[in-house]
Design a protein around this motif. Structure first.
Motif, PDB file in Angstrom:
ATOM      1  N   MET A  90       0.834  -1.183   0.000  1.00  0.00           N
ATOM      2  CA  MET A  90       0.000   0.000   0.000  1.00  0.00           C
ATOM      3  C   MET A  90       0.875   1.241   0.000  1.00  0.00           C
ATOM      4  O   MET A  90       1.875   1.294   0.705  1.00  0.00           O
ATOM      5  CB  MET A  90      -0.895   0.020   1.245  1.00  0.00           C
ATOM      6  CG  MET A  90      -1.990  -0.992   1.208  1.00  0.00           C
ATOM      7  SD  MET A  90      -3.326  -0.781   2.417  1.00  0.00           S
ATOM      8  CE  MET A  90      -2.594  -0.092   3.843  1.00  0.00           C
ATOM      9  N   HIS A 145      -4.521   6.425   1.716  1.00  0.00           N
ATOM     10  CA  HIS A 145      -5.667   5.687   2.235  1.00  0.00           C
ATOM     11  C   HIS A 145      -6.239   6.385   3.466  1.00  0.00           C
ATOM     12  O   HIS A 145      -5.494   6.904   4.291  1.00  0.00           O
ATOM     13  CB  HIS A 145      -5.272   4.257   2.584  1.00  0.00           C
ATOM     14  CG  HIS A 145      -4.789   3.491   1.396  1.00  0.00           C
ATOM     15  ND1 HIS A 145      -5.642   2.988   0.451  1.00  0.00           N
ATOM     16  CD2 HIS A 145      -3.547   3.166   0.986  1.00  0.00           C
ATOM     17  CE1 HIS A 145      -4.944   2.376  -0.484  1.00  0.00           C
ATOM     18  NE2 HIS A 145      -3.666   2.477  -0.186  1.00  0.00           N
ATOM     19  N   THR A 196     -13.961   3.929   7.918  1.00  0.00           N
ATOM     20  CA  THR A 196     -13.105   5.047   7.504  1.00  0.00           C
ATOM     21  C   THR A 196     -13.882   6.354   7.530  1.00  0.00           C
ATOM     22  O   THR A 196     -13.393   7.370   7.056  1.00  0.00           O
ATOM     23  CB  THR A 196     -12.552   4.818   6.088  1.00  0.00           C
ATOM     24  OG1 THR A 196     -13.646   4.710   5.182  1.00  0.00           O
ATOM     25  CG2 THR A 196     -11.685   3.576   6.039  1.00  0.00           C
TER      26      THR A 196
END
Length: 86
Positions: free
Chosen positions: A1, A6, A28
């Motif tokens: 990642m 993110h 999130t």
């Protein structure tokens, strides 16, 4: 990642206001509100109008209307009797 692209994944307290139910789910979701939970920790807080605790489909209170089968609907729509004539 890749770092920095993110959103932060964290535990969030959701409050279903229609039935006054609270539950913690990883999310999130961005929110400025916080609440102190039963374990003494402070979590982000978000209110909901409907969740699985209050939605009729998940609570089993959904009313299902039993209708005729497809053949009976066809016959009723086009005027056929049980003998097959109009």
């Amino acid at each position: 990642m890749q770092p920095g692209i993110h959103p932060d994944y964290r535990q969030v307290v959701f409050h279903d206001t229609s039935v006054d139910e609270y539950f913690i789910i990883g999310s999130t979701l961005k929110t400025d509100r916080t609440i102190e939970w039963k374990d003494g920790k402070t979590y982000p807080y978000y209110t909901l109008d409907v969740s699985s605790a209050s939605h009729p489909f998940y609570t089993g209170k959904q009313k299902v209307v039993q209708s005729d089968g497809r053949v009976a609907q066809f016959n009723k729509r086009f005027g056929f009797t049980s003998k097959g004539s109009k």
